[in-house]
Structure formats: C-alpha cells, structure tokens
Scaffold this active site. Structure first.
Site, PDB file in Angstrom:
ATOM      1  N   LYS A 150      59.349  38.113  44.178  1.00 10.84           N
ATOM      2  CA  LYS A 150      60.411  37.419  44.915  1.00 10.84           C
ATOM      3  C   LYS A 150      61.625  38.334  45.067  1.00 10.84           C
ATOM      4  O   LYS A 150      61.799  39.259  44.288  1.00 10.84           O
ATOM      5  CB  LYS A 150      60.853  36.184  44.118  1.00 10.84           C
TER       6      LYS A 150
ATOM      7  N   GLU B 281      51.357  30.501  42.872  1.00  6.63           N
ATOM      8  CA  GLU B 281      50.711  30.382  41.559  1.00  6.63           C
ATOM      9  C   GLU B 281      50.655  28.947  41.053  1.00  6.63           C
ATOM     10  O   GLU B 281      49.769  28.598  40.279  1.00  6.63           O
ATOM     11  CB  GLU B 281      51.458  31.265  40.542  1.00  6.63           C
TER      12      GLU B 281
ATOM     13  N   ARG C 233      49.926  26.107  42.464  1.00  9.01           N
ATOM     14  CA  ARG C 233      48.719  25.345  42.825  1.00  9.01           C
ATOM     15  C   ARG C 233      47.507  25.809  42.011  1.00  9.01           C
ATOM     16  O   ARG C 233      46.579  25.028  41.799  1.00  9.01           O
ATOM     17  CB  ARG C 233      48.474  25.458  44.341  1.00  9.01           C
TER      18      ARG C 233
HETATM   19  N1  BES Z   1      58.144  28.118  42.564  1.00 11.67           N
HETATM   20  C1  BES Z   1      57.995  28.425  43.933  1.00 11.67           C
HETATM   21  C2  BES Z   1      58.547  27.354  44.865  1.00 11.67           C
HETATM   22  C3  BES Z   1      60.027  27.104  44.819  1.00 11.67           C
HETATM   23  C4  BES Z   1      60.861  27.670  45.777  1.00 11.67           C
HETATM   24  C5  BES Z   1      60.581  26.278  43.878  1.00 11.67           C
HETATM   25  C6  BES Z   1      62.213  27.403  45.736  1.00 11.67           C
HETATM   26  C7  BES Z   1      61.931  26.032  43.847  1.00 11.67           C
HETATM   27  C8  BES Z   1      62.759  26.583  44.770  1.00 11.67           C
HETATM   28  C9  BES Z   1      56.513  28.618  44.263  1.00 11.67           C
HETATM   29  O1  BES Z   1      55.727  29.088  43.238  1.00 11.67           O
HETATM   30  C10 BES Z   1      56.454  29.612  45.363  1.00 11.67           C
HETATM   31  O2  BES Z   1      56.798  30.722  45.131  1.00 11.67           O
HETATM   32  N2  BES Z   1      56.030  29.186  46.537  1.00 11.67           N
HETATM   33  C11 BES Z   1      55.906  30.035  47.648  1.00 11.67           C
HETATM   34  C12 BES Z   1      54.578  29.751  48.283  1.00 11.67           C
HETATM   35  C13 BES Z   1      54.158  30.737  49.312  1.00 11.67           C
HETATM   36  C14 BES Z   1      53.930  32.093  48.711  1.00 11.67           C
HETATM   37  C15 BES Z   1      52.905  30.217  49.944  1.00 11.67           C
HETATM   38  C16 BES Z   1      57.060  29.754  48.609  1.00 11.67           C
HETATM   39  O3  BES Z   1      57.504  28.602  48.683  1.00 11.67           O
HETATM   40  O4  BES Z   1      57.534  30.678  49.225  1.00 11.67           O
HETATM   41 ZN    ZN Z   2      56.369  28.725  41.331  1.00  7.19          ZN
HETATM   42 MN    MN Z   3      55.671  31.169  43.138  1.00  7.39          MN
END
Ligand code: BES
Ligand code: ZN
Ligand code: MN
Length: 511
Positions: A291, A363, A365
C-alpha cells in the site's frame, strides 16, 4: 459508570446534573421538564419564550439551578419534532447530553424523561408513549447513548491516564416505565455498550501491541470471564487442517497466524447455530503489492471485523441468550518478506478450492474463506461475516453506511432488522451471478480479485463461493469501522460498528 434506578422526584434528587428533554413545536413544557420548570420559578419557560431553548434536535442547553433545586446543573436536550423521533435519535441525543454534562464536571447524573413527559399531553398524538417504542429498548438506547458518547480510548501515554471528569453514577428517574423494563434495558444496554467499548479498544490498539497472539490471549481471558468455550488453533493445527488460504497470507510475517473459536451453547436442544466470522488482519501492509506509505497506519484497524465479533461474543457471554453461537476469528498479519505469497501464485484452502492470487492486498477474503468454511464445518447453520474488506465500499456508501451482501434474502432480512434496532445503517449491494465473471481464473477454481469495477461486490462474490448453500450475510465495514470525528455515540477512531447488530441478532436468534 454505575446505573441506578430511582423513584425520587427530580426536583429533590441530590445529583450534580439532570438531563430533561424538550421537543420542537411544543407550546409548553411537559412532564419532568415541567416539574423542574415549576421548581425553578418558570425560568425554563422563560428561556423557551426567549428562543434560547428551541427543542431543535441536537440542541443541549446548560442552565444552573438558581439555588432552587439540589442539582447544580440542568441540561435540556432538544429532540426535534415528535414525529421524527426514533430510537437512534434518543441514543445519539443522550450521547450529546452526557458529553456536555461530563464537560461541565457532572459526576452524578440523573435522566428524567417521558413517559411522564407526556402526562397531560393534550394532543391525541401520543406517538412518544411506549407503544411506539418498546420501553426496555428505549431504556437500552439511553444507556448505550450515555456509555458510548463518553467513551475514550486510553492509549499508552505515560502521564494523564484515566478521565478525571468521568461520570460516575447515572440515576434513571423515569416514571411510568415498569421496573422490569428499566432493569432489562439497563442490563442489555450495559452489556451492548461495554462490548462496543471492548471492540473500540481492540481496533484502536496499535499493531505491535495487538498481534494475532495477543488477540487470542485476550479472547481467552474474555471467554474465561463469561464462561464461553474457546479453542485457539495454532499454526501446527492450521497446517494439519489445510488452512492454506489463512496460512498463505500469514507467511510473510514473523507473527504466527491464529484461528480463534468462541462458542456459546445456549440452546443445546436446537440444531440452529449462528456463525459469526470476523476478519482479523492485525496489520495490512498490502503484502508485496504494498500500500502507499501515507495513511498506512490506519491498517492497524484491519481487525475491526474480528473486534466486532469479539465484542458481540462478550455481550452474548454476559447476557446468555437462548441460542447457539459459534464465532470464528482468523487472525494474522499481511506483511512483506522473502517468503510471502506472490501475485500469480495458486494456493489451496480449507474448503479444498484452489485460488489464484491476483492481488496480495486482497488478503481479507482469503482468511475469511477459511474462517467461513471452518464455521460451517463446526455446524453453523446461518452465517454473518464482518470485515474491513474494500476501499470501494467507502466510494459507494461513505462512512455512515455498512455494505451488506447476501446469498439469502430471508436471512438478510433478519440481519437488517437487528441493524435497524441497533441504529446501525446498512445497505445492500447485489451479488448477481454475472459478477462472478470477474473472479474466473485460467489456472485455479477462482482468483481473489478481478480489476477495478464493482470492488466491494467482487469481495462479496468471492466469499459467497465459500458460504456455499448456508444462508450467509457479508458486512463490509471498511467505511464505518472508524471515524475521523466524534459525533453522538461515535467516537474518533474505532467505532465498534456491528457489535450491537450482531449481539441483537443473537438475542433474536433464539426466539
Ligand atoms: N483492508 C483493506 C480494505 C480497507 C481499505 C479497509 C480502506 C479500510 C480502509 C483490504 O485488505 C484491501 O486492501 N482491499 C483492497 C482490495 C483490492 C486489492 C482488490 C482495496 O480496497 O484496495
Ligand atoms: Zn485488509
Ligand atoms: Mn488488503
């Protein structure tokens, strides 16, 4: 905070502060508010006619006692228009009043409200009588509002621990509400609020302190305190069982994965088992598809789903509803090292299905897939999973509404009803079969992500595969699990969202 029920009249109660209410478009003061107005030589009426007290929703007017009543302070809470009033307004209004009382240094607080408020009401519209609100639910909302509105995360500062200004005792001075409704409301509201605070504390805690192992340890302590059964699966057992999805995410971390299983056997004669599954990523770096740096600290809260399930089990352990509940919390970190899973990898899962990794940041899911399959293996007949799953749900619904997805409308209806009673906003996104296209893989049974469109739905579609034919609801709380600002019962930081919905669901599940 201690809760007491009193029959003492409000103008005689020796407390530091009293909360009374006033609604908009009301010509004269009613009930408890009127009792105090009379004791104060009609000074409240004067403030109403001068337009200082309007009864507008969220208005809290702090006045003094002019030496006329024992209570030093008086807080008049505006409730808005009668016909708009619902339980959630009560809950949030009470939170605002309690905050103001606390700021004014009130330690002994009394709440005086209708039904007595309606006595002598000349209008035929008695919408505020307990027929509109079940009076125990209404007392519960008052308790939750005050407890949650004054919540504060203590953190780890070496100085200034604790809140010198905290309210110590709340006196419920509510005529016309039966003793049993008062007691039931205080018991349930107290349990729901405490459980929500537990979830807030867990999600606010930093990832170096709240590791998968500490989460498991805290679950063990909680289970012992409230006589829940607990089983913690370590990596050896996870490997034996073939929990490849959870273990793949955990692989790039020094912290071992944990699967926490909590059980409440409240109805051994029943076949029905409510299964709760919470995403317990104690820190989400994104993995090798890392990220962006700025804002990554928020990912300490990526176990808010686990915290919600943990909190709900605490409330269930306290209240012991007549039903069976099995909670499964797959917990690990999503970190980065030379051993981590990669995009393009094909992994297995507890269900036996193979998964192509398209994105290491999808991750949640994966760990939920094993959590859901395991909850089914343990006998869950209806499932709810709770997860901070996608940033896309924030784009769709913002920070006020949780995304809800399901494979079963009837079960979703029950979850929505529990959410409505809890005052937690949820909105359904569809899981039409067409969306399955995104997750088709050339090399495995499915892939964990399929590009930009319908991001939250893709998460739901993925989990749906693992729920199979079991009625299941997925709650995506990525937008609602934390808050940038304090507002009503919401605190800054972790909100403890979904705890009360899940606890409410369990209470109704036995009926
Ligand atoms: N933990 C994140 C989702 C999230 C984003 C929670 C912002 C709280 C605030 C999750 O694991 C994630 O990284 N999701 C990705 C999915 C994508 C790679 C398909 C996302 O939302 O970008
Ligand atoms: Zn996450
Ligand atoms: Mn994630």
């Amino acid at each position: 905070m201690e809760w007491r029920i009193t029959k003492e009249p409000l103008d005689k109660l020796a407390v530091d502060g009293v909360v009374v209410v006033h609604t908009q478009e009301e010509e004269s003061l009613k009930g408890c508010t009127r009792v105090l107005d009379e004791a104060l030589d009609y000074r409240l009426s004067q403030l109403v006619s001068e337009g200082e007290i309007t009864g507008k929703y969220r208005e809290v007017t702090l006045v003094h006692n002019w030496g006329k009543i024992p209570s030093k302070r008086l807080l008049v809470l505006g409730l808005g228009k009668e016909e708009d009033l619902d339980l959630d307004w009560w809950r949030n209004g009470m939170a605002l009043a309690a905050k103001k009382a606390q700021e004014a240094g009130v330690k002994q607080l009394a709440i005086g409200c209708f039904p007595p408020h309606l006595k002598g009401h000349t209008s035929t519209n008695h919408s505020l009588t307990p027929e509109r609100f079940n009076s125990a639910d209404w007392v519960q909302a008052v308790v939750e509002g005050i407890e949650l509105g004054t919540y504060r995360y203590h953190g780890y500062k070496t100085e200034e621990q604790g809140n010198k200004n905290a309210i110590e005792t709340v006196w419920l001075a509510m005529e016309g509400v039966s003793e049993s409704a008062l007691e039931a409301g205080v018991e349930r509201g107290g349990a729901f609020a405490a459980a929500t605070k537990t979830a807030r504390d867990l999600a606010n805690d930093p990832a170096n302190i709240l590791t998968p192992s500490t989460l498991a340890m805290r679950a063990r302590e909680m289970a012992e305190k409230y006589s829940l059964e607990i089983d913690i699966l370590d990596e050896d057992r996870l490997t034996e069982l073939g929990m490849d999805a959870l273990l793949s995410v955990a692989r790039a971390s020094e912290e071992p994965a944990q699967m926490i299983v909590l059980t409440h056997q409240g109805a051994p004669e029943s076949e029905k088992v409510l299964g709760l599954v919470g995403k317990g990523i104690t820190f989400d770096s994104g993995g090798i598809q890392v990220k962006p740096g700025r804002g990554m600290e928020e990912m300490k809260g990526d176990m808010a789903g686990a915290a919600a399930v943990f909190g709900a089990m605490e409330a269930i352990g306290r209240l012991k509803p007549h039903c069976n509940v099995t909670a499964v919390i797959p917990a690990c970190e999503n970190m980065i090292n030379g051993n981590g899973y990669r995009p393009g990898d094909v992994i297995g899962s507890f269900s036996g299905k193979t998964i192509e990794i398209q994105h290491t940041d999808a991750e949640g899911r994966l760990v939920l897939a094993d959590g859901i399959s395991y909850a089914r293996r343990l006998g869950a007949t209806s499932l709810v999973d709770v997860a901070t799953l996608t940033g896309a749900v924030i784009v769709a619904l913002g920070h006020t509404t949780t995304g809800l997805m399901t494979n079963n409308d009837e079960w979703a209806g029950q979850v929505k009803e529990a959410a409505r009673l809890a005052g937690e906003k949820m909105w359904e996104l569809p899981l039409y079969p067409e969306y399955g296209e995104y997750l088709k893989s050339a090399v495995a049974d499915l892939k964990n992500e399929g590009g930009a469109p319908a991001g939250s739905i893709q998460g739901g579609m993925f989990l749906k595969v693992f729920a199979e034919e079991t009625p299941w609801v997925h709650l995506d709380i990525a937008g609602t699990a934390d808050s940038k600002k304090e507002d009503g019962i919401r605190s800054k930081g972790a909100t403890g969202v979904a705890v009360r919905t899940l606890a409410q669901l369990a209470v109704g599940f036995g009926k």
